[in-house]
Design an enzyme around this catalytic site. Structure first.
Site, PDB file in Angstrom:
ATOM      1  N   TYR A 109       0.851  -1.191   0.000  1.00  0.00           N
ATOM      2  CA  TYR A 109       0.000   0.000   0.000  1.00  0.00           C
ATOM      3  C   TYR A 109       0.887   1.241   0.000  1.00  0.00           C
ATOM      4  O   TYR A 109       1.846   1.334   0.772  1.00  0.00           O
ATOM      5  CB  TYR A 109      -0.901   0.029   1.239  1.00  0.00           C
ATOM      6  CG  TYR A 109      -1.657   1.340   1.389  1.00  0.00           C
ATOM      7  CD1 TYR A 109      -2.929   1.492   0.844  1.00  0.00           C
ATOM      8  CD2 TYR A 109      -1.082   2.425   2.046  1.00  0.00           C
ATOM      9  CE1 TYR A 109      -3.605   2.693   0.948  1.00  0.00           C
ATOM     10  CE2 TYR A 109      -1.759   3.639   2.163  1.00  0.00           C
ATOM     11  CZ  TYR A 109      -3.012   3.761   1.606  1.00  0.00           C
ATOM     12  OH  TYR A 109      -3.669   4.959   1.712  1.00  0.00           O
ATOM     13  N   GLU A 197      -3.745   7.445  -3.731  1.00  0.00           N
ATOM     14  CA  GLU A 197      -3.562   6.138  -3.107  1.00  0.00           C
ATOM     15  C   GLU A 197      -3.331   5.066  -4.166  1.00  0.00           C
ATOM     16  O   GLU A 197      -4.068   5.008  -5.156  1.00  0.00           O
ATOM     17  CB  GLU A 197      -4.820   5.824  -2.291  1.00  0.00           C
ATOM     18  CG  GLU A 197      -4.812   4.530  -1.525  1.00  0.00           C
ATOM     19  CD  GLU A 197      -6.113   4.356  -0.761  1.00  0.00           C
ATOM     20  OE1 GLU A 197      -6.142   4.686   0.435  1.00  0.00           O
ATOM     21  OE2 GLU A 197      -7.109   3.906  -1.364  1.00  0.00           O
TER      22      GLU A 197
END
Length: 389
Positions: A109, A197
């Site tokens: 991530y 993101e």
């Protein structure tokens, strides 16, 4: 402002971040043709919506042929997607992304967010990608890497290298990831993002680093500097009343209750909704008309509120700071005359010339019989809850 995954992937690719090639389709036949044109034996079909939870809802599917791509697309385009983020009503899917499936060795991530605690942008990274970062932070906080960016200098090279090593990369792969982080940070700043993101960033089994999913939101207040980004806006999933309110410079969010709120100031609006619930009611909306309430704004606000058939009453809670209370009262009376108050309306005013304003509203009750004046916010909430029952 939100954009879709396929748009985010295109922007990241322009920023130099490695993203697998993909095609966007709008029909089942186009999906079948795209599968053949892509030329990969295993591909993924992904619904393009703003809500998360697509995989669990069945709106991300692996396909091995044009026929399977057509069937997956037909299902997604003819069924509403229902997930934890959509509510039971679900949302309509209008576009799909087809891309080559990736042989994943590990998922990571990466994200850039506005860090209000530090008053700067912070980078968040984790070697536990592919799931919601909130879940990782809650269950394994030690797995989260955070790096605040310098407000003027942005991300520094040493921070990028430190993070890449912290994620477990070494050698040339660490250099590739560090470079990717620097590019993501520049992208975030240059485009006035509120979030950027990549989840997941993947390491493939043949050693490649790829961003295979992305979420990017932009600061609405900075869109005037980015007409190219504004052109990407998609209102198809936005409530029609919210679009109408935005055009009138009103901040409106539709909710599920029966008592509408017309308030000036976001904080006051939140407090108003809390007090309504405290006294047994449910707010039907969040509506901030801004600091200076004028007749045209009040009229459009009432029209928007009354367009919601669930609304059984309206609580007006205005603090007359920038605009005097008597001018606000005059605007409310004019709105009542033009729109017609077909449901109970309780008004609580406070601020400059409040007594004069209350007198004006009291005098208008002969032509606006559903109008009531409250002494304070608790009194207003009690009156509107009682009136709607």
């Amino acid at each position: 402002m939100k954009i879709h995954e396929y748009q985010a992937r295109e922007l990241l690719a322009k920023a130099g971040i490695p993203v697998p090639a993909a095609r966007v389709v709008e029909t089942a036949d186009q999906a079948a043709a795209a599968f053949e044109e892509n030329g990969f034996s295993l591909q993924v079909v992904k619904a393009q919506v703003f809500a998360g939870g697509r995989g669990k809802a069945g709106f991300v599917k692996l396909v091995k042929s044009g026929a399977e791509a057509r069937a997956a697309a037909d299902f997604m385009l003819t069924h509403r997607m229902i997930s934890v983020q959509t509510g039971p009503e679900g949302i309509v899917v209008k576009k799909l992304l087809l891309a080559a499936a990736v042989d994943i060795a590990h998922e990571y991530y990466l994200g850039m967010v506005l860090d209000r605690d530090r008053s700067t942008v912070s980078m968040i990274a984790s070697a536990q990608g592919g799931v919601e970062i909130e879940t990782v932070a809650h269950e394994h906080p030690e797995a989260i890497i955070k790096e605040p960016l310098h407000p003027a200098l942005g991300m520094q090279s040493f921070q990028a290298r430190k993070t890449a090593l912290g994620l477990g990369f070494t050698g040339k792969q660490a250099q590739v990831v560090a470079d990717l982080l620097l590019k993501l940070a520049r992208f975030f700043i240059n485009y006035d993002c509120s979030i950027a993101e990549i989840n997941p960033l993947v390491l493939t089994k043949d050693g490649k680093i790829l961003a295979i999913d992305a979420k990017v939101n932009f600061d609405d207040n900075a869109l005037f500097r980015h007409p190219d980004i504004l052109a990407l806006k998609d209102d198809s999933e936005t409530d029609a009343l919210e679009i109408r309110a935005a055009a009138a410079n009103l901040n409106y969010i539709k909710l599920d209750g029966e008592i509408a709120c017309l308030v000036n100031g976001a904080g006051l609006a939140m407090a108003t909704m809390d007090v309504i619930q405290l006294h047994g009611g449910q707010p039907a909306n969040f509506l901030d008309v801004g600091g200076g309430v004028k007749a045209e704004g009040a009229i459009e606000a009432f029209r928007i509120i009354l367009s919601d058939k669930k609304v059984r009453g309206i609580l007006v809670n205005i603090f007359g700071g920038i605009a005097r209370c008597d001018l606000i009262a005059e605007a409310l009376i004019q709105a009542g005359r033009e729109v017609g108050f077909k449901v109970p309306v309780v008004v609580r005013l406070e601020g400059t010339n409040v007594e004069k304003a209350r007198t004006m509203l009291g005098a208008a009750r002969h032509e606006l019989p559903t109008l009531q004046v409250a002494d304070d916010l608790n009194d207003a909430a009690k009156k509107i809850v009682a009136a709607t029952r």
